[in-house]
Structures are given as structure tokens and as C-alpha cells.
Design a protein around this motif. Structure first.
Motif, PDB file in Angstrom:
ATOM      1  N   SER A  69       0.849  -1.192   0.000  1.00  0.00           N
ATOM      2  CA  SER A  69       0.000   0.000   0.000  1.00  0.00           C
ATOM      3  C   SER A  69       0.884   1.241   0.000  1.00  0.00           C
ATOM      4  CB  SER A  69      -0.917   0.010   1.231  1.00  0.00           C
ATOM      5  OG  SER A  69      -1.751  -1.133   1.248  1.00  0.00           O
ATOM      6  N   HIS A  70       0.574   2.163  -0.906  1.00  0.00           N
ATOM      7  CA  HIS A  70       1.328   3.415  -1.052  1.00  0.00           C
ATOM      8  C   HIS A  70       0.601   4.491  -0.259  1.00  0.00           C
ATOM      9  CE1 HIS A  70       3.221   6.911  -2.477  1.00  0.00           C
ATOM     10  NE2 HIS A  70       3.122   6.752  -3.800  1.00  0.00           N
ATOM     11  N   VAL A  71       1.164   4.891   0.883  1.00  0.00           N
ATOM     12  CA  VAL A  71       0.581   5.955   1.695  1.00  0.00           C
ATOM     13  C   VAL A  71       1.642   7.004   2.025  1.00  0.00           C
ATOM     14  CG1 VAL A  71      -1.345   4.646   2.666  1.00  0.00           C
ATOM     15  CG2 VAL A  71       0.886   4.508   3.770  1.00  0.00           C
ATOM     16  N   ALA A  72       2.593   7.187   1.120  1.00  0.00           N
ATOM     17  CA  ALA A  72       3.668   8.152   1.319  1.00  0.00           C
ATOM     18  C   ALA A  72       3.399   9.437   0.553  1.00  0.00           C
ATOM     19  CB  ALA A  72       4.995   7.553   0.854  1.00  0.00           C
ATOM     20  N   VAL A  73       4.102  10.501   0.954  1.00  0.00           N
ATOM     21  CA  VAL A  73       4.107  11.732   0.163  1.00  0.00           C
ATOM     22  C   VAL A  73       5.106  11.496  -0.962  1.00  0.00           C
ATOM     23  CG1 VAL A  73       4.514  14.213   0.175  1.00  0.00           C
ATOM     24  CG2 VAL A  73       3.587  13.092   2.211  1.00  0.00           C
ATOM     25  N   ALA A  74       4.605  11.000  -2.065  1.00  0.00           N
ATOM     26  CA  ALA A  74       5.462  10.616  -3.185  1.00  0.00           C
ATOM     27  C   ALA A  74       4.590  10.463  -4.422  1.00  0.00           C
ATOM     28  CB  ALA A  74       6.193   9.308  -2.888  1.00  0.00           C
ATOM     29  N   PRO A  75       5.179  10.622  -5.614  1.00  0.00           N
ATOM     30  CA  PRO A  75       4.417  10.416  -6.844  1.00  0.00           C
ATOM     31  C   PRO A  75       4.098   8.943  -7.041  1.00  0.00           C
ATOM     32  CG  PRO A  75       6.741  10.719  -7.339  1.00  0.00           C
ATOM     33  CD  PRO A  75       6.585  10.980  -5.875  1.00  0.00           C
ATOM     34  N   ALA A  76       3.447   8.618  -8.139  1.00  0.00           N
ATOM     35  CA  ALA A  76       3.164   7.222  -8.458  1.00  0.00           C
ATOM     36  C   ALA A  76       4.476   6.444  -8.554  1.00  0.00           C
ATOM     37  CB  ALA A  76       2.397   7.132  -9.772  1.00  0.00           C
ATOM     38  N   VAL A  81       9.976  -6.510  -6.804  1.00  0.00           N
ATOM     39  CA  VAL A  81      10.323  -7.640  -5.947  1.00  0.00           C
ATOM     40  C   VAL A  81      11.448  -8.398  -6.645  1.00  0.00           C
ATOM     41  CG1 VAL A  81       9.530  -9.780  -4.880  1.00  0.00           C
ATOM     42  CG2 VAL A  81       8.002  -7.796  -4.968  1.00  0.00           C
ATOM     43  N   ASP A  82      12.581  -8.481  -5.969  1.00  0.00           N
ATOM     44  CA  ASP A  82      13.785  -9.100  -6.546  1.00  0.00           C
ATOM     45  C   ASP A  82      14.133  -8.471  -7.884  1.00  0.00           C
ATOM     46  OD1 ASP A  82      14.054 -10.820  -4.363  1.00  0.00           O
ATOM     47  OD2 ASP A  82      12.758 -12.334  -5.269  1.00  0.00           O
ATOM     48  N   GLY A  83      13.982  -7.142  -7.966  1.00  0.00           N
ATOM     49  CA  GLY A  83      14.372  -6.402  -9.155  1.00  0.00           C
ATOM     50  C   GLY A  83      13.349  -6.370 -10.265  1.00  0.00           C
ATOM     51  N   THR A  84      12.271  -7.114 -10.144  1.00  0.00           N
ATOM     52  CA  THR A  84      11.237  -7.167 -11.182  1.00  0.00           C
ATOM     53  C   THR A  84      10.027  -6.329 -10.765  1.00  0.00           C
ATOM     54  OG1 THR A  84      11.911  -9.389 -11.851  1.00  0.00           O
ATOM     55  CG2 THR A  84       9.718  -8.657 -12.516  1.00  0.00           C
ATOM     56  N   PRO A  85       9.607  -5.359 -11.586  1.00  0.00           N
ATOM     57  CA  PRO A  85       8.416  -4.577 -11.227  1.00  0.00           C
ATOM     58  C   PRO A  85       7.167  -5.450 -11.256  1.00  0.00           C
ATOM     59  CG  PRO A  85       9.717  -3.486 -12.937  1.00  0.00           C
ATOM     60  CD  PRO A  85      10.231  -4.889 -12.829  1.00  0.00           C
ATOM     61  N   LEU A  86       6.570  -5.656 -10.108  1.00  0.00           N
ATOM     62  CA  LEU A  86       5.347  -6.453 -10.011  1.00  0.00           C
ATOM     63  C   LEU A  86       4.114  -5.581  -9.819  1.00  0.00           C
ATOM     64  CD1 LEU A  86       6.492  -9.493  -7.819  1.00  0.00           C
ATOM     65  CD2 LEU A  86       6.440  -9.279 -10.303  1.00  0.00           C
ATOM     66  N   PHE A  87       4.304  -4.388  -9.278  1.00  0.00           N
ATOM     67  CA  PHE A  87       3.211  -3.433  -9.098  1.00  0.00           C
ATOM     68  C   PHE A  87       3.623  -2.145  -9.808  1.00  0.00           C
ATOM     69  CE2 PHE A  87       3.502  -6.133  -5.359  1.00  0.00           C
ATOM     70  CZ  PHE A  87       2.220  -6.594  -5.186  1.00  0.00           C
ATOM     71  N   SER A  92      -0.557   7.267  -4.583  1.00  0.00           N
ATOM     72  CA  SER A  92      -0.759   7.394  -3.139  1.00  0.00           C
ATOM     73  C   SER A  92      -2.208   7.068  -2.794  1.00  0.00           C
ATOM     74  CB  SER A  92      -0.423   8.818  -2.691  1.00  0.00           C
ATOM     75  OG  SER A  92      -0.617   8.956  -1.299  1.00  0.00           O
ATOM     76  N   GLY A  93      -2.391   6.217  -1.791  1.00  0.00           N
ATOM     77  CA  GLY A  93      -3.724   5.781  -1.373  1.00  0.00           C
ATOM     78  C   GLY A  93      -4.161   4.492  -2.015  1.00  0.00           C
ATOM     79  N   GLU A  94      -3.354   3.953  -2.952  1.00  0.00           N
ATOM     80  CA  GLU A  94      -3.716   2.709  -3.624  1.00  0.00           C
ATOM     81  C   GLU A  94      -3.007   1.517  -2.987  1.00  0.00           C
ATOM     82  OE1 GLU A  94      -4.843   4.102  -8.150  1.00  0.00           O
ATOM     83  OE2 GLU A  94      -2.841   3.278  -7.777  1.00  0.00           O
ATOM     84  N   SER A  95      -3.600   0.341  -3.165  1.00  0.00           N
ATOM     85  CA  SER A  95      -3.072  -0.901  -2.603  1.00  0.00           C
ATOM     86  C   SER A  95      -3.244  -2.013  -3.628  1.00  0.00           C
ATOM     87  CB  SER A  95      -3.812  -1.246  -1.312  1.00  0.00           C
ATOM     88  OG  SER A  95      -3.273  -2.392  -0.704  1.00  0.00           O
ATOM     89  N   LEU A  96      -2.239  -2.858  -3.763  1.00  0.00           N
ATOM     90  CA  LEU A  96      -2.285  -3.955  -4.723  1.00  0.00           C
ATOM     91  C   LEU A  96      -1.869  -5.254  -4.057  1.00  0.00           C
ATOM     92  CD1 LEU A  96      -0.774  -2.172  -7.853  1.00  0.00           C
ATOM     93  CD2 LEU A  96      -3.135  -2.828  -7.517  1.00  0.00           C
ATOM     94  N   THR A 133       1.512 -10.859   4.035  1.00  0.00           N
ATOM     95  CA  THR A 133       2.506  -9.853   4.401  1.00  0.00           C
ATOM     96  C   THR A 133       2.063  -8.522   3.835  1.00  0.00           C
ATOM     97  OG1 THR A 133       4.322 -11.451   4.423  1.00  0.00           O
ATOM     98  CG2 THR A 133       4.915  -9.137   4.237  1.00  0.00           C
ATOM     99  N   ARG A 134       1.858  -7.552   4.742  1.00  0.00           N
ATOM    100  CA  ARG A 134       1.392  -6.224   4.365  1.00  0.00           C
ATOM    101  C   ARG A 134       2.553  -5.261   4.459  1.00  0.00           C
ATOM    102  NH1 ARG A 134      -1.992  -3.212   3.273  1.00  0.00           N
ATOM    103  NH2 ARG A 134      -4.218  -3.465   2.948  1.00  0.00           N
ATOM    104  N   VAL A 135       2.802  -4.501   3.385  1.00  0.00           N
ATOM    105  CA  VAL A 135       3.868  -3.501   3.368  1.00  0.00           C
ATOM    106  C   VAL A 135       3.238  -2.142   3.090  1.00  0.00           C
ATOM    107  CG1 VAL A 135       6.031  -2.765   2.322  1.00  0.00           C
ATOM    108  CG2 VAL A 135       5.521  -5.204   2.526  1.00  0.00           C
ATOM    109  N   PHE A 136       3.466  -1.181   3.987  1.00  0.00           N
ATOM    110  CA  PHE A 136       2.996   0.187   3.797  1.00  0.00           C
ATOM    111  C   PHE A 136       4.193   1.077   3.489  1.00  0.00           C
ATOM    112  CE2 PHE A 136      -0.277  -1.663   6.500  1.00  0.00           C
ATOM    113  CZ  PHE A 136      -1.445  -1.211   5.910  1.00  0.00           C
ATOM    114  N   LEU A 137       4.170   1.734   2.336  1.00  0.00           N
ATOM    115  CA  LEU A 137       5.180   2.739   2.015  1.00  0.00           C
ATOM    116  C   LEU A 137       4.756   4.043   2.661  1.00  0.00           C
ATOM    117  CD1 LEU A 137       7.666   3.740   0.411  1.00  0.00           C
ATOM    118  CD2 LEU A 137       6.106   4.213  -1.494  1.00  0.00           C
TER     119      LEU A 137
END
Length: 220
Positions: A69-76, A81-87, A92-96, A133-137
Motif C-alpha cells: 500500500s502506497h501511503v507516502a508523500v510521493a508520486p506514483a 520484488v527481486d528487481g522485477t516490477p510487479l506493481f 498514493s492511497g492505492e493498494s495492490l 505480508t502487508r507492506v505500507f510505504l
């Protein structure tokens, strides 16, 4: 984690006596929800509250569920994961959510559609089978304060496991049941059983619980 009665609730975040943000949210019995107060990509705007439901359904053997989940002050951003873009292109405010083979992996975050400097340096995640496993940026990319809050919740495994033994009969009885002109004198069967979890209820932030949150930590 908080245990709440089913229904509507109001959450208020304060700084001293000043209310920063307040919002209403609803929880259902047996569910798990994360309620997050955060600023948006535009730091000049007021804080907001975003509600993220947790998927507690069981997953296949050897698999793990990763939610970022992206909840940081940051652009898209693109989440790798292991160097491969999976999301990709996560605002900001989105979750995958993604289900992956259980293993230890490195997660990092870069501005979307670029190979530039990472907004979040690689975080080592031990992705265990049968867990969410939940990761919040979080943090502010302009102040170099981005960080990750990681939470692991047990959800259980559903589906058949790999068999350890398959019975094939003895003394030629299995073959006799397929050949010959008359009724077989041997009766054989191969029985498979399925082990499934039903109605798993796990506490995350706002749910009744029968299984604990395994852990929660910051990457820095």
C-alpha cells in the motif's frame, strides 16, 4: 491491533489538542481492516484516512500473499520484488495484492516508469507460506524520510498437499481388476483427502481474533 464491535466507528487523529483528521469507517464481524492516516502525494493538502481491508482467505500450499500500500508523500511508483516490477504506477492511497511462492525476497520502490534512484531502498521480506505480508510505504520522498511498515498475519493454507504415499495394490490384485472375463475377486481403491481451512478469522487492526498478528516492524 484493536478489537471493535461490528458496525460504524469514528477514528480521530490528533496532534496535541488539534484534530489532524477524522473519519468514519465500518467493520464487519470476523473481518480485518487497516485504518491509515496519511498525507497524499501533494504535501500541501490536508491529511486523509484510507481504509484497507485484509484478505484473510487461505492460500495454496507453498504460496504467500503480498499486499503493498502506497501511503507516502510521493508520486506514483513502481514496486519491485527481486528487481522485477510487479506493481506498476501505484498512486498514493492505492493498494495492490499478489500471490507469490513463499521465499525471502527483496522489495524496493522507484518512481514509476523509470530506473532512477529508489524512493525506498531494498527491504528484505521473509515471505512465509500461509501468511499475508502487508507492506505500507510511508514518509516523505522530498524529505528523504520514506520507510516501510511491514506486518505479517497468518491466513492458513487451502487445497491438497503433495501426497507422501500412493497405494497401488499388492499381489497383482490391482491388475486383476482390469483383466479377465469375469467379475474381479480384488477390490481396490485410491482415496485422496483434502485438508481445508474454513472461516479463518485473524486480528489485524480492527477485528475479533482467533489467530495473532505474527509481527510488525519498520524497515529502517
Amino acid at each position: 491491533p484493536l478489537r471493535l464491535t461490528p458496525g460504524s466507528h469514528v477514528v480521530t487523529f490528533k496532534e496535541g489538542d488539534k484534530t489532524v483528521v477524522s473519519a468514519m469507517f465500518t467493520v464487519k464481524a470476523g473481518t480485518s481492516t487497516d485504518v491509515v492516516a496519511h498525507r497524499t502525494a501533494d504535501a500541501s493538502r490536508s491529511a486523509v484516512v484510507t481504509v484497507f481491508p485484509n484478505d484473510l482467505s487461505g492460500i495454496a500450499p507453498g504460496k504467500t500473499r503480498l499486499v503493498v500500500s502506497h501511503v507516502a508523500v510521493a508520486p506514483a511508483v513502481d514496486i519491485r520484488v527481486d528487481g522485477t516490477p510487479l506493481f506498476r504506477n501505484v498512486a498514493s492511497g492505492e493498494s495492490l495484492t499478489l500471490e507469490l511462492p513463499a521465499k525471502t525476497s527483496a522489495l524496493d520502490v522507484v518512481p514509476t516508469a523509470t530506473s532512477g534512484s529508489a524512493l525506498l531502498s531494498p527491504v528484505q521480506l521473509k515471505l512465509d507460506a500461509g501468511t499475508l505480508t502487508r507492506v505500507f510505504l510511508i514518509g516523505d520522498s522530498t524529505a528523504d524520510s520514506t520507510d516501510a511498515v511491514v506486518q505479517e498475519i497468518a491466513v492458513g493454507v487451502v487445497g491438497s498437499q503433495r501426497p507422501t504415499k500412493v497405494s497401488t495394490g499388492d499381489g497383482g490384485q490391482a491388475a486383476d481388476s482390469f483383466v479377465g472375463g469375469g467379475p474381479s475377486l480384488a477390490v481396490w481403491a485410491l482415496i485422496a483427502s483434502l485438508l481445508a481451512f474454513a472461516g479463518v478469522t485473524v486480528l489485524s487492526r480492527t477485528a475479533s481474533a482467533t489467530s495473532p498478528v505474527i509481527g510488525s516492524w519498520h524497515s529502517r
